[in-house]
Design a protein around this motif. Structure first.
Motif, PDB file in Angstrom:
ATOM      1  N   GLY A 183      13.450  67.656   8.646  1.00 20.84           N
ATOM      2  CA  GLY A 183      14.427  67.462   7.592  1.00 20.84           C
ATOM      3  C   GLY A 183      15.627  66.646   8.030  1.00 20.84           C
ATOM      4  N   GLU A 184      15.558  66.083   9.215  1.00 20.42           N
ATOM      5  CA  GLU A 184      16.659  65.282   9.752  1.00 20.42           C
ATOM      6  C   GLU A 184      16.325  63.798   9.634  1.00 20.42           C
ATOM      7  N   PRO A 185      17.360  62.947   9.562  1.00 23.33           N
ATOM      8  CA  PRO A 185      17.096  61.511   9.533  1.00 23.33           C
ATOM      9  C   PRO A 185      16.340  61.093  10.786  1.00 23.33           C
ATOM     10  N   SER A 186      15.461  60.122  10.625  1.00 19.43           N
ATOM     11  CA  SER A 186      14.729  59.641  11.784  1.00 19.43           C
ATOM     12  C   SER A 186      15.678  58.859  12.681  1.00 19.43           C
ATOM     13  N   PRO A 187      15.401  58.816  13.962  1.00 23.16           N
ATOM     14  CA  PRO A 187      16.295  58.098  14.871  1.00 23.16           C
ATOM     15  C   PRO A 187      16.351  56.605  14.601  1.00 23.16           C
ATOM     16  N   SER A 188      15.360  56.053  13.882  1.00 21.76           N
ATOM     17  CA  SER A 188      15.328  54.612  13.646  1.00 21.76           C
ATOM     18  C   SER A 188      16.300  54.167  12.560  1.00 21.76           C
ATOM     19  N   GLU A 189      16.802  55.074  11.759  1.00 20.43           N
ATOM     20  CA  GLU A 189      17.723  54.728  10.692  1.00 20.43           C
ATOM     21  C   GLU A 189      19.099  55.325  10.979  1.00 20.43           C
ATOM     22  N   PRO A 190      20.152  54.536  10.857  1.00 19.27           N
ATOM     23  CA  PRO A 190      21.484  55.087  11.096  1.00 19.27           C
ATOM     24  C   PRO A 190      21.883  56.025   9.957  1.00 19.27           C
ATOM     25  N   VAL A 191      22.594  57.082  10.297  1.00 23.98           N
ATOM     26  CA  VAL A 191      23.114  57.992   9.291  1.00 23.98           C
ATOM     27  C   VAL A 191      24.468  57.452   8.857  1.00 23.98           C
TER      28      VAL A 191
ATOM     29  N   GLN B 197      24.114  63.219 -18.048  1.00 22.25           N
ATOM     30  CA  GLN B 197      24.181  61.929 -17.377  1.00 22.25           C
ATOM     31  C   GLN B 197      25.136  62.052 -16.196  1.00 22.25           C
ATOM     32  N   VAL B 198      24.601  61.809 -15.008  1.00 17.20           N
ATOM     33  CA  VAL B 198      25.333  61.963 -13.756  1.00 17.20           C
ATOM     34  C   VAL B 198      25.659  60.572 -13.228  1.00 17.20           C
ATOM     35  N   TYR B 199      26.942  60.294 -13.042  1.00 19.37           N
ATOM     36  CA  TYR B 199      27.403  58.994 -12.574  1.00 19.37           C
ATOM     37  C   TYR B 199      27.868  59.106 -11.121  1.00 19.37           C
ATOM     38  N   PRO B 200      27.070  58.594 -10.174  1.00 20.96           N
ATOM     39  CA  PRO B 200      27.463  58.685  -8.767  1.00 20.96           C
ATOM     40  C   PRO B 200      28.570  57.689  -8.418  1.00 20.96           C
ATOM     41  N   THR B 201      29.353  58.031  -7.409  1.00 26.07           N
ATOM     42  CA  THR B 201      30.353  57.117  -6.865  1.00 26.07           C
ATOM     43  C   THR B 201      29.653  56.144  -5.914  1.00 26.07           C
ATOM     44  N   VAL B 202      30.393  55.179  -5.426  1.00 22.55           N
ATOM     45  CA  VAL B 202      29.844  54.265  -4.418  1.00 22.55           C
ATOM     46  C   VAL B 202      29.407  55.065  -3.194  1.00 22.55           C
ATOM     47  N   ALA B 203      30.224  56.030  -2.787  1.00 23.03           N
ATOM     48  CA  ALA B 203      29.858  56.868  -1.634  1.00 23.03           C
ATOM     49  C   ALA B 203      28.582  57.639  -1.930  1.00 23.03           C
ATOM     50  N   GLY B 204      28.430  58.146  -3.151  1.00 23.95           N
ATOM     51  CA  GLY B 204      27.234  58.878  -3.531  1.00 23.95           C
ATOM     52  C   GLY B 204      25.976  58.023  -3.514  1.00 23.95           C
ATOM     53  N   ARG B 205      26.134  56.751  -3.707  1.00 19.10           N
ATOM     54  CA  ARG B 205      24.989  55.831  -3.669  1.00 19.10           C
ATOM     55  C   ARG B 205      24.616  55.437  -2.238  1.00 19.10           C
ATOM     56  N   ARG B 206      25.584  55.488  -1.325  1.00 12.25           N
ATOM     57  CA  ARG B 206      25.346  54.934   0.017  1.00 12.25           C
ATOM     58  C   ARG B 206      25.253  55.952   1.144  1.00 12.25           C
ATOM     59  N   VAL B 207      25.798  57.138   0.948  1.00 14.86           N
ATOM     60  CA  VAL B 207      25.804  58.140   2.013  1.00 14.86           C
ATOM     61  C   VAL B 207      24.366  58.547   2.355  1.00 14.86           C
ATOM     62  N   THR B 208      24.108  58.745   3.644  1.00 18.49           N
ATOM     63  CA  THR B 208      22.785  59.224   4.075  1.00 18.49           C
ATOM     64  C   THR B 208      22.890  60.496   4.906  1.00 18.49           C
ATOM     65  N   ASP B 209      24.091  61.018   5.054  1.00 17.68           N
ATOM     66  CA  ASP B 209      24.293  62.292   5.742  1.00 17.68           C
ATOM     67  C   ASP B 209      23.473  63.352   5.009  1.00 17.68           C
ATOM     68  N   PRO B 210      22.575  64.057   5.705  1.00 18.59           N
ATOM     69  CA  PRO B 210      21.731  65.053   5.031  1.00 18.59           C
ATOM     70  C   PRO B 210      22.513  66.137   4.284  1.00 18.59           C
ATOM     71  N   ALA B 211      23.722  66.451   4.719  1.00 19.41           N
ATOM     72  CA  ALA B 211      24.522  67.480   4.053  1.00 19.41           C
ATOM     73  C   ALA B 211      25.104  67.003   2.724  1.00 19.41           C
ATOM     74  N   ALA B 212      25.119  65.704   2.489  1.00 22.45           N
ATOM     75  CA  ALA B 212      25.750  65.165   1.286  1.00 22.45           C
ATOM     76  C   ALA B 212      25.010  65.548   0.010  1.00 22.45           C
ATOM     77  N   GLN B 213      23.708  65.688   0.066  1.00 18.68           N
ATOM     78  CA  GLN B 213      22.934  66.002  -1.134  1.00 18.68           C
ATOM     79  C   GLN B 213      23.378  67.336  -1.745  1.00 18.68           C
ATOM     80  N   GLY B 214      23.498  68.355  -0.938  1.00 20.45           N
ATOM     81  CA  GLY B 214      23.951  69.655  -1.438  1.00 20.45           C
ATOM     82  C   GLY B 214      25.375  69.599  -1.953  1.00 20.45           C
ATOM     83  N   LYS B 215      26.234  68.850  -1.258  1.00 17.05           N
ATOM     84  CA  LYS B 215      27.615  68.699  -1.706  1.00 17.05           C
ATOM     85  C   LYS B 215      27.655  67.993  -3.053  1.00 17.05           C
TER      86      LYS B 215
END
Length: 161
Positions: free
Chosen positions: A43-51, A74-92
């Protein structure tokens, strides 16, 4: 998070060709803004992709609308919501959706199936359609398995509204 968020490469290729919600797929996002590849076993990002760590908020606003398939959050994401890849961000981000969304009659963001639709959009719509204006979650859609959700391009039971 969707169980084993990265499925077989063929599934991703199918979604890239089909597009989320049946719309034409935009060019692939740059590696720095694409969601990180997640190792299904950990469930963690692979080492080949930067978080990519970006601070919240991840959701700008939510709006209830009446559509042909019924009520739609209708859910409108922010720029950060579109780009973040931190696994904890989804729950937040989901907690932000719940906090921002009032009840709509008998429906709410926590109605059955809504979280699964959100998770599908978080993982797949961000990858396939990173600039999609809103992610539309409908409480009237059937609750389905993860595989069925992905096969339906996050819109089980009826086309996207």
């Amino acid at each position: 998070m969707l169980r084993g968020a990265v499925l077989a490469g063929a599934t991703l290729a199918l979604l890239a060709v089909a597009g989320c919600g049946g719309e034409a797929s935009p060019p692939a996002p740059a590696a720095s803004s694409a969601p990180a590849v997640v190792d299904g076993s950990t469930g963690e990002p692979s080492p080949s992709e930067p978080v990519v760590y970006l601070p919240p908020p991840y959701i700008a606003r939510t709006v209830w609308a009446q559509t042909a398939v019924g009520p739609s959050l209708q859910v409108y994401p922010t720029v950060a919501g579109r780009r973040v890849t931190d696994p904890a961000a989804q729950g937040k981000a989901w907690r932000e959706v719940v906090a921002l969304s009032a009840r709509y009659g008998r429906y709410s963001a926590t109605s059955p199936g809504m979280r699964a639709q959100f998770d599908c959009h978080w993982v797949w719509a961000r990858a396939v359609q990173p600039d999609k204006p809103s992610w539309n979650l409908e409480p009237g859609r059937p609750v389905v398995s993860e595989d069925q959700m992905i096969a339906a391009r996050c819109n089980p039971g009826a086309p996207e509204e």
